[in-house]
Structure formats: C-alpha cells, structure tokens
Design a protein around this motif. Structure first.
Motif, PDB file in Angstrom:
ATOM      1  N   LEU A  55     -45.523 -29.784  80.902  1.00  0.00           N
ATOM      2  CA  LEU A  55     -46.502 -30.205  81.902  1.00  0.00           C
ATOM      3  C   LEU A  55     -47.765 -29.355  81.863  1.00  0.00           C
ATOM      4  N   THR A  56     -47.614 -28.044  81.690  1.00  0.00           N
ATOM      5  CA  THR A  56     -48.812 -27.199  81.631  1.00  0.00           C
ATOM      6  C   THR A  56     -49.605 -27.464  80.355  1.00  0.00           C
ATOM      7  N   GLU A  57     -48.923 -27.722  79.238  1.00  0.00           N
ATOM      8  CA  GLU A  57     -49.636 -28.064  78.004  1.00  0.00           C
ATOM      9  C   GLU A  57     -50.371 -29.396  78.155  1.00  0.00           C
ATOM     10  N   ALA A  58     -49.749 -30.355  78.804  1.00  0.00           N
ATOM     11  CA  ALA A  58     -50.392 -31.652  79.029  1.00  0.00           C
ATOM     12  C   ALA A  58     -51.617 -31.488  79.924  1.00  0.00           C
ATOM     13  N   GLN A  59     -51.513 -30.638  80.932  1.00  0.00           N
ATOM     14  CA  GLN A  59     -52.646 -30.384  81.821  1.00  0.00           C
ATOM     15  C   GLN A  59     -53.792 -29.724  81.055  1.00  0.00           C
ATOM     16  N   GLU A  60     -53.488 -28.745  80.212  1.00  0.00           N
ATOM     17  CA  GLU A  60     -54.520 -28.086  79.411  1.00  0.00           C
ATOM     18  C   GLU A  60     -55.155 -29.062  78.429  1.00  0.00           C
ATOM     19  N   ASP A  61     -54.337 -29.888  77.779  1.00  0.00           N
ATOM     20  CA  ASP A  61     -54.861 -30.878  76.835  1.00  0.00           C
ATOM     21  C   ASP A  61     -55.778 -31.868  77.539  1.00  0.00           C
ATOM     22  N   PHE A  62     -55.412 -32.281  78.745  1.00  0.00           N
ATOM     23  CA  PHE A  62     -56.237 -33.234  79.481  1.00  0.00           C
ATOM     24  C   PHE A  62     -57.564 -32.604  79.896  1.00  0.00           C
ATOM     25  N   ALA A  63     -57.527 -31.334  80.294  1.00  0.00           N
ATOM     26  CA  ALA A  63     -58.776 -30.641  80.646  1.00  0.00           C
ATOM     27  C   ALA A  63     -59.689 -30.547  79.426  1.00  0.00           C
ATOM     28  N   LEU A  64     -59.130 -30.252  78.255  1.00  0.00           N
ATOM     29  CA  LEU A  64     -59.932 -30.203  77.034  1.00  0.00           C
ATOM     30  C   LEU A  64     -60.482 -31.583  76.678  1.00  0.00           C
ATOM     31  N   TYR A  65     -59.677 -32.620  76.879  1.00  0.00           N
ATOM     32  CA  TYR A  65     -60.130 -33.990  76.631  1.00  0.00           C
ATOM     33  C   TYR A  65     -61.320 -34.326  77.519  1.00  0.00           C
ATOM     34  N   LEU A  66     -61.226 -34.008  78.820  1.00  0.00           N
ATOM     35  CA  LEU A  66     -62.325 -34.297  79.741  1.00  0.00           C
ATOM     36  C   LEU A  66     -63.587 -33.542  79.356  1.00  0.00           C
ATOM     37  N   GLU A  67     -63.439 -32.291  78.928  1.00  0.00           N
ATOM     38  CA  GLU A  67     -64.594 -31.501  78.509  1.00  0.00           C
ATOM     39  C   GLU A  67     -65.230 -32.108  77.264  1.00  0.00           C
ATOM     40  N   ALA A  68     -64.417 -32.517  76.303  1.00  0.00           N
ATOM     41  CA  ALA A  68     -64.948 -33.133  75.085  1.00  0.00           C
ATOM     42  C   ALA A  68     -65.644 -34.450  75.406  1.00  0.00           C
ATOM     43  N   LYS A  69     -65.056 -35.226  76.295  1.00  0.00           N
ATOM     44  CA  LYS A  69     -65.651 -36.504  76.691  1.00  0.00           C
ATOM     45  C   LYS A  69     -67.012 -36.285  77.349  1.00  0.00           C
ATOM     46  N   GLU A  70     -67.102 -35.271  78.205  1.00  0.00           N
ATOM     47  CA  GLU A  70     -68.369 -34.963  78.869  1.00  0.00           C
ATOM     48  C   GLU A  70     -69.417 -34.486  77.866  1.00  0.00           C
ATOM     49  N   ARG A  71     -68.993 -33.657  76.919  1.00  0.00           N
ATOM     50  CA  ARG A  71     -69.940 -33.180  75.906  1.00  0.00           C
ATOM     51  C   ARG A  71     -70.475 -34.326  75.058  1.00  0.00           C
ATOM     52  N   ILE A  72     -69.620 -35.258  74.694  1.00  0.00           N
ATOM     53  CA  ILE A  72     -70.056 -36.402  73.893  1.00  0.00           C
ATOM     54  C   ILE A  72     -71.012 -37.274  74.693  1.00  0.00           C
ATOM     55  N   ALA A  73     -70.711 -37.464  75.974  1.00  0.00           N
ATOM     56  CA  ALA A  73     -71.570 -38.286  76.826  1.00  0.00           C
ATOM     57  C   ALA A  73     -72.952 -37.655  77.004  1.00  0.00           C
ATOM     58  N   ASN A  74     -73.014 -36.329  77.027  1.00  0.00           N
ATOM     59  CA  ASN A  74     -74.282 -35.629  77.243  1.00  0.00           C
ATOM     60  C   ASN A  74     -74.948 -35.181  75.949  1.00  0.00           C
ATOM     61  N   ALA A  75     -74.392 -35.582  74.811  1.00  0.00           N
ATOM     62  CA  ALA A  75     -74.937 -35.154  73.522  1.00  0.00           C
ATOM     63  C   ALA A  75     -76.298 -35.806  73.295  1.00  0.00           C
ATOM     64  N   ASN A  76     -77.173 -35.063  72.645  1.00  0.00           N
ATOM     65  CA  ASN A  76     -78.506 -35.589  72.350  1.00  0.00           C
ATOM     66  C   ASN A  76     -78.605 -36.052  70.899  1.00  0.00           C
ATOM     67  N   GLY A  77     -77.488 -36.153  70.225  1.00  0.00           N
ATOM     68  CA  GLY A  77     -77.482 -36.612  68.842  1.00  0.00           C
ATOM     69  C   GLY A  77     -77.571 -35.492  67.824  1.00  0.00           C
ATOM     70  N   GLU A  78     -77.778 -34.273  68.271  1.00  0.00           N
ATOM     71  CA  GLU A  78     -77.841 -33.131  67.355  1.00  0.00           C
ATOM     72  C   GLU A  78     -76.494 -32.418  67.366  1.00  0.00           C
ATOM     73  N   TYR A  79     -75.945 -32.263  66.175  1.00  0.00           N
ATOM     74  CA  TYR A  79     -74.652 -31.597  66.045  1.00  0.00           C
ATOM     75  C   TYR A  79     -74.791 -30.421  65.092  1.00  0.00           C
ATOM     76  N   LEU A  80     -73.994 -29.388  65.313  1.00  0.00           N
ATOM     77  CA  LEU A  80     -74.015 -28.203  64.473  1.00  0.00           C
ATOM     78  C   LEU A  80     -73.127 -28.404  63.259  1.00  0.00           C
ATOM     79  N   THR A  81     -73.535 -27.843  62.155  1.00  0.00           N
ATOM     80  CA  THR A  81     -72.716 -27.882  60.953  1.00  0.00           C
ATOM     81  C   THR A  81     -71.772 -26.683  60.951  1.00  0.00           C
ATOM     82  N   HIS A  82     -70.838 -26.699  60.040  1.00  0.00           N
ATOM     83  CA  HIS A  82     -69.907 -25.577  59.879  1.00  0.00           C
ATOM     84  C   HIS A  82     -70.686 -24.293  59.601  1.00  0.00           C
ATOM     85  N   GLU A  83     -71.682 -24.401  58.771  1.00  0.00           N
ATOM     86  CA  GLU A  83     -72.493 -23.229  58.410  1.00  0.00           C
ATOM     87  C   GLU A  83     -73.276 -22.711  59.612  1.00  0.00           C
ATOM     88  N   ASP A  84     -73.775 -23.604  60.465  1.00  0.00           N
ATOM     89  CA  ASP A  84     -74.483 -23.184  61.678  1.00  0.00           C
ATOM     90  C   ASP A  84     -73.575 -22.367  62.595  1.00  0.00           C
TER      91      ASP A  84
END
Length: 104
Positions: A55-84
């Motif tokens: 249950l705690t792992e599922a809660q942590e995974d869901f929090a990370l999912y929500l954060e990733a979803k928010e970042r994608i929604a607020n992205a301006n189209g610029e992404y960092l490369t591995h080298e960056d």
C-alpha cells in the motif's frame, strides 16, 4: 473480501483486554485485515507488513504519477537531454564492441 468473510475479521477492542491480542494478531494475513471495533464502530484496521509495504509503495507510485502528469501538462515543449542533465553523452550501443562480452 465479501461481507461474510468480513464478519470473520471483526473483533471488539475489549477482546484485547481479555488476552485475545495474540489470537487476533495471528489471524491477520496477507489480504485479510483485522478490523477492531470500539463502541461497535470500526476504529482501527490491522494489516500484515506485506500489505502495508504494498500500500505504501502504491501510494508513492501514485504521487510520482501525479507529479509526472502535472509536469507534462505544464511543459513548454523544451526537454533536457541526457547530456544536459548528467554532463556526459549517453552511452551509444552502436559504438560499443559487444563481440567480446561473455555472459555466465
């Protein structure tokens, strides 16, 4: 868990005062929580350590999912490369000489 088996996992809090704690704790298993009643209302749920970890792992995974979803929604189209990010170029498998690799 159906309602019939749910009734098997209800225990009044007074049972703990009468030496029933050991029996109650032994009845807790993965997927079968123990519901402790106080004044005939659910007060505490006791679960197994394995269920707690899941249950705690599922809660942590869901929090990370929500954060990733928010970042994608607020992205301006610029992404960092591995080298960056890491300051070194990404590993290029096409340049690697993998012919001499032994796998045991």
């Amino acid at each position: 868990m159906d309602s019939v088996s749910l009734l098997d996992h209800l225990i009044p809090v007074s049972e703990f005062n009468h030496g029933g704690a050991s029996k109650a704790f032994n009845s807790v298993s993965d997927g079968n929580p123990l519901i402790v009643l106080k004044n005939n209302k659910p007060s505490v749920v006791i679960i197994s350590p394995n269920d707690y970890r899941k249950l705690t792992e599922a809660q942590e995974d869901f929090a990370l999912y929500l954060e990733a979803k928010e970042r994608i929604a607020n992205a301006n189209g610029e992404y960092l490369t591995h080298e960056d990010v890491f300051g070194e170029p990404a590993f290029n498998y096409s340049d690697a000489d993998l012919a001499d690799v032994e796998i045991d």
